[in-house]
Design a protein around this motif. Structure first.
Motif, PDB file in Angstrom:
ATOM      1  N   HIS A  70       0.766  -1.109   0.020  1.00  0.00           N
ATOM      2  CA  HIS A  70       0.034   0.096  -0.044  1.00  0.00           C
ATOM      3  C   HIS A  70       0.813   1.180  -0.085  1.00  0.00           C
ATOM      4  O   HIS A  70       1.590   1.575   1.090  1.00  0.00           O
ATOM      5  CB  HIS A  70      -0.897  -0.178   1.188  1.00  0.00           C
ATOM      6  CG  HIS A  70      -2.049   0.973   1.301  1.00  0.00           C
ATOM      7  ND1 HIS A  70      -2.607   1.861   1.992  1.00  0.00           N
ATOM      8  CD2 HIS A  70      -2.792   1.034  -0.080  1.00  0.00           C
ATOM      9  CE1 HIS A  70      -3.361   2.668   1.693  1.00  0.00           C
ATOM     10  NE2 HIS A  70      -3.771   2.099   0.522  1.00  0.00           N
ATOM     11  N   ASP A  74      -4.915   5.585   3.281  1.00  0.00           N
ATOM     12  CA  ASP A  74      -6.339   6.020   3.104  1.00  0.00           C
ATOM     13  C   ASP A  74      -7.144   6.654   4.173  1.00  0.00           C
ATOM     14  O   ASP A  74      -6.977   6.185   5.318  1.00  0.00           O
ATOM     15  CB  ASP A  74      -7.222   4.470   2.974  1.00  0.00           C
ATOM     16  CG  ASP A  74      -6.647   4.103   1.811  1.00  0.00           C
ATOM     17  OD1 ASP A  74      -5.872   4.383   0.819  1.00  0.00           O
ATOM     18  OD2 ASP A  74      -6.928   2.664   1.664  1.00  0.00           O
ATOM     19  N   HIS A 142     -12.383   3.772  -3.677  1.00  0.00           N
ATOM     20  CA  HIS A 142     -11.251   3.120  -3.141  1.00  0.00           C
ATOM     21  C   HIS A 142     -11.285   2.388  -2.195  1.00  0.00           C
ATOM     22  O   HIS A 142     -10.669   1.203  -2.131  1.00  0.00           O
ATOM     23  CB  HIS A 142     -10.288   4.294  -2.825  1.00  0.00           C
ATOM     24  CG  HIS A 142      -8.693   3.718  -2.661  1.00  0.00           C
ATOM     25  ND1 HIS A 142      -7.907   3.307  -3.805  1.00  0.00           N
ATOM     26  CD2 HIS A 142      -8.039   3.628  -1.647  1.00  0.00           C
ATOM     27  CE1 HIS A 142      -6.627   2.992  -3.210  1.00  0.00           C
ATOM     28  NE2 HIS A 142      -6.921   3.217  -1.726  1.00  0.00           N
ATOM     29  N   HIS A 151      -7.219   8.104  -1.234  1.00  0.00           N
ATOM     30  CA  HIS A 151      -5.716   7.517  -1.286  1.00  0.00           C
ATOM     31  C   HIS A 151      -4.876   8.347  -1.330  1.00  0.00           C
ATOM     32  O   HIS A 151      -5.028   9.359  -2.641  1.00  0.00           O
ATOM     33  CB  HIS A 151      -5.660   6.330  -2.220  1.00  0.00           C
ATOM     34  CG  HIS A 151      -4.406   5.877  -2.300  1.00  0.00           C
ATOM     35  ND1 HIS A 151      -4.086   4.513  -1.621  1.00  0.00           N
ATOM     36  CD2 HIS A 151      -3.445   6.284  -2.927  1.00  0.00           C
ATOM     37  CE1 HIS A 151      -2.840   4.365  -2.082  1.00  0.00           C
ATOM     38  NE2 HIS A 151      -2.377   5.197  -2.571  1.00  0.00           N
TER      39      HIS A 151
HETATM   40 ZN   LIG Z   1      -5.083   3.150  -0.698  1.00  0.00          ZN
END
Ligand SMILES: [Zn+2]
Length: 185
Positions: A70, A74, A142, A151
């Protein structure tokens, strides 16, 4: 004894404008330890969402560039369509769809770039933005059916770094006690 003379003559022939001295050291000798590549910066940016968002998923960069991970964080948005705020001044360097995700990228200078998705934006490449400017609206998608989320990725050069380091003080300031002190509980 004749070989060096011949070599010297050959070198001179090959480089008629040879410099008087040849540097001994080369740039290849420079070796930067990986630990020096990414010092944690002091937080000087502002959150890209208001009110200050919850972090739904943290930064989890892959061990190797080709592995999954990642490459950003987020952040929970108040709603679909929530205003995206520029966390720092810069200039729009990309706005468009990557595969199926609408992306906005801001170049902050100093090799730092923020990318946001999914985001709708009316800005165009080259637009100057100031910190706190509304630069787009968060779109659904997302985080699946979970709360609307944004994000946010930050690159320093080509390396992804933790965006939270720019808005929170992640620098170690307190030495945690050894684990033994917690064992009685
Ligand atoms: Zn993300």
């Amino acid at each position: 004894m004749k070989i060096p003379t011949c070599l010297a003559a050959l070198l001179l022939a090959l480089s008629p404008t040879a410099p008087a001295s040849v540097p001994v050291s080369t740039p290849a000798a420079k070796a930067v330890p990986a630990a020096e590549a990414g010092p944690v910066p002091a937080p000087t940016w502002s959150w890209p969402l208001d009110p200050r968002p919850a972090v739904l998923r943290t930064f989890d960069p892959p061990a190797k560039p080709w592995l999954s991970g990642h490459r950003g964080v987020d952040l929970e948005a108040a709603s679909d369509g929530a205003a995206l705020l520029a966390p720092s001044a810069g200039r729009v360097s990309f706005v468009g769809v990557v595969v199926d995700r609408p992306v906005l990228t801001i170049d902050h200078g100093n090799g730092l770039r923020s990318s946001f998705e999914p985001v709708a934006s009316a800005l165009t490449v080259g637009s100057a933005v100031a910190e706190g400017d509304v630069v787009g609206q968060v779109q659904p998608g997302h985080c699946g059916r979970a709360p609307p989320c944004l994000h946010w990725g930050v690159r320093r050069g080509d390396e992804y770094v933790n965006p939270l380091a720019f808005v929170m003080d992640l620098r170690p300031s307190v030495l945690l006690p050894p684990l033994e002190t917690n064992m009685r509980g």
